[in-house]
Write a protein that holds these residues in place. Sequence first.
Motif, short mmCIF file in Angstrom:
data_model
loop_
_atom_site.label_atom_id
_atom_site.label_comp_id
_atom_site.label_asym_id
_atom_site.label_seq_id
_atom_site.Cartn_x
_atom_site.Cartn_y
_atom_site.Cartn_z
N LYS A 270 -4.91 9.25 -2.95
CA LYS A 270 -5.47 8.01 -2.37
C LYS A 270 -6.49 8.35 -1.29
O LYS A 270 -7.52 7.69 -1.20
N SER B 288 -0.28 10.13 -2.11
CA SER B 288 -0.95 9.94 -0.84
C SER B 288 -2.26 10.74 -0.75
O SER B 288 -3.29 10.22 -0.31
N TYR C 273 -8.23 0.93 -4.76
CA TYR C 273 -7.22 1.87 -5.22
C TYR C 273 -5.93 1.56 -4.46
O TYR C 273 -5.95 0.88 -3.42
N GLY C 274 -4.82 2.07 -4.96
CA GLY C 274 -3.55 1.91 -4.24
C GLY C 274 -2.44 2.56 -5.06
O GLY C 274 -2.69 3.17 -6.10
N GLY C 275 -1.24 2.39 -4.59
CA GLY C 275 -0.10 3.04 -5.26
C GLY C 275 0.47 2.19 -6.38
O GLY C 275 -0.06 1.13 -6.73
N GLU D 152 1.18 7.91 4.87
CA GLU D 152 1.21 6.53 4.38
C GLU D 152 1.50 5.54 5.52
O GLU D 152 0.99 4.43 5.52
N TRP E 292 -1.61 3.71 4.88
CA TRP E 292 -1.29 2.73 3.83
C TRP E 292 0.09 2.13 4.08
O TRP E 292 1.03 2.34 3.28
N ASN F 19 2.30 0.58 1.37
CA ASN F 19 3.10 1.42 0.46
C ASN F 19 4.52 1.59 1.00
O ASN F 19 5.51 1.49 0.27
N ARG G 287 -10.20 7.06 -1.63
CA ARG G 287 -10.79 6.23 -0.56
C ARG G 287 -12.17 6.76 -0.20
O ARG G 287 -13.14 6.01 -0.10
N CYS H 212 -4.68 2.65 -9.94
CA CYS H 212 -3.34 3.00 -9.46
C CYS H 212 -3.28 4.52 -9.29
O CYS H 212 -3.44 5.27 -10.26
N ALA H 213 -3.11 4.95 -8.05
CA ALA H 213 -3.08 6.39 -7.75
C ALA H 213 -1.81 6.66 -6.94
O ALA H 213 -1.84 6.60 -5.71
#
Length: 530
Positions: free
Chosen positions: A485, A482, A505-507, A270, A274, A277, A489, A478-479
């Motif tokens: 995602k 890690s 997508y994202g957390g 992450e 990301w 996050n 992606r 919402c996923a």
Amino acid sequence: MENTITIEDIGKDTEILMQVDVKNLMPLQGDFPDKEWGEINSDTKEKYACILDNLCVLQIPMPKTPEEEEELVNKFLDGMRKLFTKENNWTFFSILETTMEHCAKCNTCSDACHLYEATGHNEMYRPNYRSEIFRRIYFKYIKNKPFAKWRYGDVDLNWRTVARLGELAYRCNICRRCAQTCPIGVDNALIAREIRKIFSQELGIAPPELHDKGSMLQLKTGSSTAMNKLVVKDNVQFIDEDFSEETGFQFETPWDVQGADILLIHNAGEILAWPENIAAFSIIFKAAGISWTLSSELAAYDSINYGVFYDDVQFARTVLLQAQAAKNLGVKKIVLGECGHAHKAFTVIADRVLPKALNTPRESCFPILRDIVMSGKIKFDPERNNFPVTCHDPCNLTRLMGIIKPQRDILHKLCPQFREMNPHGPYNYCCGGGSGFAIMSRNNISDWRTQITGRKKLSQILDSFSDSRGPEIQKYVCAPCSNCKGQLRDILRHYKLLEKEQLVYGGLVELIVNAMVDVNPGYIKWEDEG
Ligand code: SF4
Ligand code: SF4
């Protein structure tokens, strides 16, 4: 080639057993053309036994002499014998034995498997195709049952059988949807995992992404991302500065705080892929006044534990380092960030290996986040999240651990247009990245991941947004994991879903921060992070 294949075919002297034909794949809802299956490069073909289906995940060295062929078979049998002794496999012996002894051949599990469905019901990817080969070897060579070949069915055990079975263990996401549906509790996913274990622990063969660049790198440097202690602290400091400026909310991520209530362990991937996050956790915990810390000790700033997918020894080595770091800091509990396999590894499987002295309480982040959101300590404006949102349930969180409601309580409170996928919760489908695939893209493995393992998930996502299709409406999946995602992606890029559907997508924590009134609007962005 046709979709038909028999168990007896597994040891056949042919170049490959079968190749997926993209024309047979399960249809998708819309204009999402599939590309032709890529080729394995010639170097790989020369060195490794790529003899299953024009895909080479495990990379078993091609035996060059009859002696090497025999050695492969014998070592496999040695490993298999160990699996069925309590002293060598006390972690999984009992459920494995039950799984071997009881299968009604009803094929209920096949209908539950997204790979079988996505490949247009290709026999080779039926959950119990792999299991039945393993079972026949078990009865004939391990149990030495009289008349085994008549009672349980025969199998020709040669080096091709062994090599193909090894590769077949990497045609499964280990999502356990098949196990959930089996009326008598047979666990086909466990068989896949235990075959992987024989190859790693007995033959020293494992996918490089999981072993050399995964477990070994993590044990050596502290993280499978290769970030050492100095680099990780530097990167997180950069994240703190960057996101403090962007959000207008000043924060500093705490490191190595002795006696903190919570040691938070992120999936270190992450931090690189990301950072929003990582920043979101720091913002939420600061806003809620939580006593918490990260640890900079070896492996304790990275919750990844790829051993859970292929090797008990590597699993235990990583878990012990992480638990020792928590003990050294004297924290009250360890909390896992948004990473599904880390949840399973550290809160469920670790119970089987951690000595009492290292058994610091371990929890998921999701109930804590729910309690924070519901506590009234932070002010939210759900209108900031007023776009269609659906939730992907990571298998390890939901089916395996039953963590289902906390994330939904948050989504219902903060996202006015939240809608479920069908099915969801414990009955979810894997994203297709499970069991280590999410980090593999060598050769043509990306074709397998994007077009097959992730196909059912993409279909579910499209269905859940059936009322808001097209590029005019921004949508969010919402996923909160890690690995999931990483897989999403790649699916979204492969089928160009940002351009065609404005789908990102994202957390979960990103949605929380996006709705915080003390943070500048626009935390979530509809752009490819590149
Ligand atoms: S594993 Fe279970 S569901 Fe699958 S064929 Fe055997 S008994 Fe039936
Ligand atoms: S564990 Fe999942 S991917 Fe593997 S056979 Fe079962 S349903 Fe299919």
